[in-house]
Design an enzyme around this catalytic site. Structure first.
Site, PDB file in Angstrom:
ATOM      1  N   GLY A  79       0.650  -1.180  -0.033  1.00 50.27           N
ATOM      2  CA  GLY A  79      -0.074   0.039  -0.040  1.00 50.27           C
ATOM      3  C   GLY A  79       0.849   1.214  -0.006  1.00 50.27           C
ATOM      4  NE  ARG A  80      -2.253   5.961   2.564  1.00 41.59           N
ATOM      5  CZ  ARG A  80      -3.341   5.104   2.765  1.00 41.59           C
ATOM      6  NH1 ARG A  80      -4.064   4.657   1.937  1.00 41.59           N
ATOM      7  NH2 ARG A  80      -3.470   5.191   4.133  1.00 41.59           N
ATOM      8  CB  ILE A  81       3.292   2.567   4.834  1.00 42.13           C
ATOM      9  CG1 ILE A  81       2.296   3.847   5.393  1.00 42.13           C
ATOM     10  CG2 ILE A  81       4.296   2.579   5.754  1.00 42.13           C
ATOM     11  CD1 ILE A  81       1.973   3.691   6.673  1.00 42.13           C
ATOM     12  CB  SER A 133       0.725  -7.290  -1.700  1.00 40.86           C
ATOM     13  OG  SER A 133      -0.357  -6.444  -1.129  1.00 40.86           O
ATOM     14  CB  THR A 142       5.917   0.009  11.658  1.00 39.58           C
ATOM     15  OG1 THR A 142       6.005  -0.100  10.098  1.00 39.58           O
ATOM     16  CG2 THR A 142       7.455   0.002  12.066  1.00 39.58           C
ATOM     17  NE  ARG A 151      -3.327  -0.585  14.125  1.00 43.65           N
ATOM     18  CZ  ARG A 151      -2.826   0.557  13.723  1.00 43.65           C
ATOM     19  NH1 ARG A 151      -1.236   0.625  13.502  1.00 43.65           N
ATOM     20  NH2 ARG A 151      -3.480   1.650  13.269  1.00 43.65           N
ATOM     21  CD  GLU A 186       0.027  -0.302  20.771  1.00 40.02           C
ATOM     22  OE1 GLU A 186      -0.304   0.910  20.360  1.00 40.02           O
ATOM     23  OE2 GLU A 186       0.748  -0.875  19.640  1.00 40.02           O
ATOM     24  CG  HIS A 189       1.712   2.508  18.000  1.00 43.81           C
ATOM     25  ND1 HIS A 189       0.518   1.765  18.189  1.00 43.81           N
ATOM     26  CD2 HIS A 189       1.864   2.949  16.720  1.00 43.81           C
ATOM     27  CE1 HIS A 189      -0.200   1.823  17.190  1.00 43.81           C
ATOM     28  NE2 HIS A 189       0.764   2.676  16.062  1.00 43.81           N
TER      29      HIS A 189
END
Length: 330
Positions: free
Chosen positions: A153-155, A174, A234, A236, A265, A285
């Site tokens: 995706g974007r990240i 993916s 980074t 989930r 968290e 986080h």
């Protein structure tokens, strides 16, 4: 309107330029973190607009039912922590910009920082030097190695670009549409999920957490990784099957993990299994926690409040209630 902002740990929000968008409203900012429904209900009893910082606080039905004045929840990104069904039933609008065209460069940069830190054992080397030990091991270089991107995706695309800049071979696993985008960007697709984990020297997770992706990385996947490989998460924690990462690190496959996310968290117990392991690097986080990212996020969040106040709510994730939304006070 009475606006409450939760979990602003370092009292940062009021220092952002976009905070001026709330001029004329009564704003209360809470800097600690509270899970107790009773305490939250008392704090928010007069709140009309609730601002959330990502998923730091869960907003369940028992809390919502004790907030008769609440009319709007404004936040950014996904919302698994909010009981949307209860909000709809109670007439509470939920606005959340999904920022479909805007990658979180802050999260991508932290991901790369963790890749480098794990490859060169930076936290361990720094800690050793502080107690008088000089060079405690030998790290690895990245050039020529394979960077596996799980979720393009974007990240994921931004991190792939960093890998390319460092001379790494980028391998993607993916969904079919994402693989097509990766191929258009010049990256290779793995033949299978198994070959993806077997062939990667660094695996970085970049999937959103949905029921279909929960536990998508299991013990078998981790066992296929090289003893020299690094897993970075980074995104989930729930993307990895419960307990699988700790067991895998103890077994030595992968050899190292760097994680920014946890099942529950905040983590405040120093005896958390990952925090006690020499081959795990853990951060609290921090992916989206930068002043620049905050300005982007809260501009969206406050624009949603302004739009609601003008009678034209935007980015509504429960539009079925709009004809039955709670009436806001003049």
């Amino acid at each position: 309107m009475n606006i409450a902002i939760l979990d602003d740990y370092f009292d940062t929000v009021r220092t952002l330029p976009c905070f001026a968008k709330l001029l004329g409203h009564d704003v209360t900012i809470w800097n600690d973190h509270v899970d107790d429904v009773g305490i939250l209900a008392d704090r928010l009893k007069d709140t009309e607009v609730l601002v959330l910082i990502r998923e730091r606080t869960k907003i369940p039905a028992p809390l919502l039912e004790r907030l008769p004045g609440l009319r709007l929840i404004s936040q950014r990104s996904v919302y698994p922590h909010i009981d949307i069904e209860a909000c709809t039933r109670l007439g509470i609008v939920v606005s959340s910009n999904q920022h479909a065209g805007t990658p979180s460069y802050a999260a991508a940069e932290l991901t790369w920082a963790l890749v480098l830190a794990a490859a060169r054992q930076l936290p361990q080397q720094v800690a050793a030097l502080k107690i008088g030990r000089w060079q405690i091991g030998v790290g690895s270089t990245l050039r020529g190695k394979t960077l596996g991107i799980l979720g393009y995706g974007r990240i994921g695309a931004a991190v792939a670009g960093y890998g390319r800049a460092f001379g790494m071979n980028v391998l993607v696993w993916s969904s079919p549409p994402s693989l097509e985008r990766a191929a258009a960007d010049g990256y290779a697709a793995a033949d299978s999920k198994a070959t993806f984990f077997t062939g990667s020297d660094v695996v970085s997770l970049h999937l959103r957490l949905y029921p279909a992706t929960r536990g998508i990385v299991d013990a078998g996947d981790l066992a296929r990784m090289k003893p020299s490989a690094i897993l970075v998460n980074t995104s989930r924690a729930g993307l990895i099957a419960p307990g699988a990462l700790v067991s895998a690190l103890r077994a030595g496959r992968p050899g190292m993990a760097a994680v920014d996310v946890f099942e529950e968290e905040p983590v405040t117990d120093p005896n958390h299994p990952l925090l006690t392991m020499d081959n795990a690097i853990c951060t609290p986080h921090l992916g989206y926690v930068s002043r620049d990212e905050y300005e982007l996020q809260f501009t969206d969040i406050f624009d949603q409040i302004v739009a609601y106040a003008s009678g034209t709510p935007i980015n509504v994730v429960n539009p079925d209630l709009l004809g039955n939304a709670r009436t806001r006070k003049p």
